[in-house]
Structures are given as structure tokens and as C-alpha cells.
Design a protein around this motif. Structure first.
Motif, PDB file in Angstrom:
ATOM      1  N   ALA A  70       0.827  -1.213   0.000  1.00  0.00           N
ATOM      2  CA  ALA A  70       0.000   0.000   0.000  1.00  0.00           C
ATOM      3  C   ALA A  70       0.861   1.262   0.000  1.00  0.00           C
ATOM      4  CB  ALA A  70      -0.934  -0.004   1.198  1.00  0.00           C
ATOM      5  N   LEU A  71       2.000   1.202   0.667  1.00  0.00           N
ATOM      6  CA  LEU A  71       2.880   2.368   0.714  1.00  0.00           C
ATOM      7  C   LEU A  71       3.407   2.717  -0.675  1.00  0.00           C
ATOM      8  CD1 LEU A  71       4.236   4.474   2.459  1.00  0.00           C
ATOM      9  CD2 LEU A  71       6.132   2.890   2.798  1.00  0.00           C
ATOM     10  N   ARG A  72       3.730   1.708  -1.463  1.00  0.00           N
ATOM     11  CA  ARG A  72       4.207   1.951  -2.833  1.00  0.00           C
ATOM     12  C   ARG A  72       3.089   2.561  -3.680  1.00  0.00           C
ATOM     13  NH1 ARG A  72       7.353  -2.716  -5.411  1.00  0.00           N
ATOM     14  NH2 ARG A  72       8.903  -1.846  -4.022  1.00  0.00           N
ATOM     15  N   ARG A  73       1.876   2.056  -3.537  1.00  0.00           N
ATOM     16  CA  ARG A  73       0.739   2.614  -4.284  1.00  0.00           C
ATOM     17  C   ARG A  73       0.492   4.071  -3.870  1.00  0.00           C
ATOM     18  NH1 ARG A  73      -2.793  -1.430  -6.544  1.00  0.00           N
ATOM     19  NH2 ARG A  73      -2.094  -3.495  -5.925  1.00  0.00           N
ATOM     20  N   PHE A  74       0.523   4.331  -2.561  1.00  0.00           N
ATOM     21  CA  PHE A  74       0.306   5.681  -2.045  1.00  0.00           C
ATOM     22  C   PHE A  74       1.382   6.631  -2.569  1.00  0.00           C
ATOM     23  CE2 PHE A  74       0.935   8.961   1.217  1.00  0.00           C
ATOM     24  CZ  PHE A  74      -0.329   9.532   1.214  1.00  0.00           C
ATOM     25  N   ALA A  75       2.641   6.199  -2.545  1.00  0.00           N
ATOM     26  CA  ALA A  75       3.744   7.051  -3.014  1.00  0.00           C
ATOM     27  C   ALA A  75       3.596   7.358  -4.504  1.00  0.00           C
ATOM     28  CB  ALA A  75       5.081   6.381  -2.732  1.00  0.00           C
ATOM     29  N   ALA A  76       3.172   6.378  -5.289  1.00  0.00           N
ATOM     30  CA  ALA A  76       2.985   6.608  -6.720  1.00  0.00           C
ATOM     31  C   ALA A  76       1.841   7.590  -6.963  1.00  0.00           C
ATOM     32  CB  ALA A  76       2.722   5.285  -7.432  1.00  0.00           C
ATOM     33  N   ARG A  77       0.758   7.477  -6.201  1.00  0.00           N
ATOM     34  CA  ARG A  77      -0.358   8.427  -6.340  1.00  0.00           C
ATOM     35  C   ARG A  77       0.085   9.837  -5.962  1.00  0.00           C
ATOM     36  NH1 ARG A  77      -3.479   4.362  -3.921  1.00  0.00           N
ATOM     37  NH2 ARG A  77      -3.425   5.519  -1.946  1.00  0.00           N
TER      38      ARG A  77
END
Length: 125
Positions: A70-77
Motif C-alpha cells: 500500500a505504501l508503494r501505491r500511495f507514493a505513486a499516487r
């Protein structure tokens, strides 16, 4: 003689007022002239570089595999939102990405901003 006296009177009354005005407004007028002479320098990457980065991060968001942290998805967003803000600034497009909380409303705002950027001439898939 009367005309000469009138001209002398105008000079004697207007010159001190003009000198005072120049003393008070001169620095502001000079800075205004300097700004008008020099072309504005861009304060970020070119729009072509922004478009390329937006397309790359957009593809990254679409290509996440199931199980991606989830952290990777959040950072990409967050990176995508930052690029959208920069593109909006460069193309003078209104956005509310800073005001809308994370969630479905933020997704809708992203879609609205993407469409506004497309109408402004920026191609984002």
C-alpha cells in the motif's frame, strides 16, 4: 508677457511635485520596467518533460500487480498528484488536488484535472 509668466508659474509649481513623485515612486517604476524587459524564466521542467513523466507514472499506477504494498501505491499516487499540480501550474489550469481528501473524491478530481489538461493540449493516456 502674461504667457511667459504663466509658463514660469507652471514650471515652478510642477517641477517640485514631479521630483517628489519620482523620489517616492521611482524604485517601483524601475522594478516594473525591469520585469517588463526580461522574459519570464520557467520555474520548473518543460511541459514536454512533465508530459513524459505523467505518462510514465500513470502507466506505473495502472501496472501494479496484486499484492503491491500500500505504501508503494500511495507514493505513486502522491508523485502523480505532484506532477498534475506542476502541469496545471504550467498550463494555467485550475485544480483542487490540495483541498480534496484522499478517496473517491480525490480520484474524481484527478480525472477532472486529466481531462482539463487534455483540453489544454497535454496528452495523458
Amino acid at each position: 508677457m502674461a504667457v511667459a509668466n504663466l509658463l514660469l508659474y507652471l514650471v515652478l509649481t510642477m517641477v517640485p511635485a514631479a521630483v517628489c513623485w519620482l523620489v517616492l515612486q521611482g524604485p517601483r517604476a524601475l522594478s516594473w520596467l525591469r520585469r517588463r524587459r526580461s522574459p519570464p524564466t520557467p520555474s520548473g521542467p518543460s511541459i514536454q518533460v512533465l508530459a513524459q513523466r505523467l505518462r510514465r507514472v500513470h502507466r506505473t499506477l495502472l501496472d501494479f500487480e496484486p499484492g503491491t504494498p500500500a505504501l508503494r501505491r500511495f507514493a505513486a499516487r502522491q508523485a502523480y498528484d505532484d506532477l498534475l499540480r506542476q502541469a496545471c501550474r504550467a498550463l494555467d489550469v485550475e485544480h483542487r488536488l490540495d483541498e480534496v481528501p484522499e478517496g473517491i473524491d480525490k480520484e474524481i478530481e484527478r480525472l477532472r484535472v486529466e481531462e482539463a489538461l487534455r483540453r489544454a493540449g497535454l496528452r495523458i493516456p
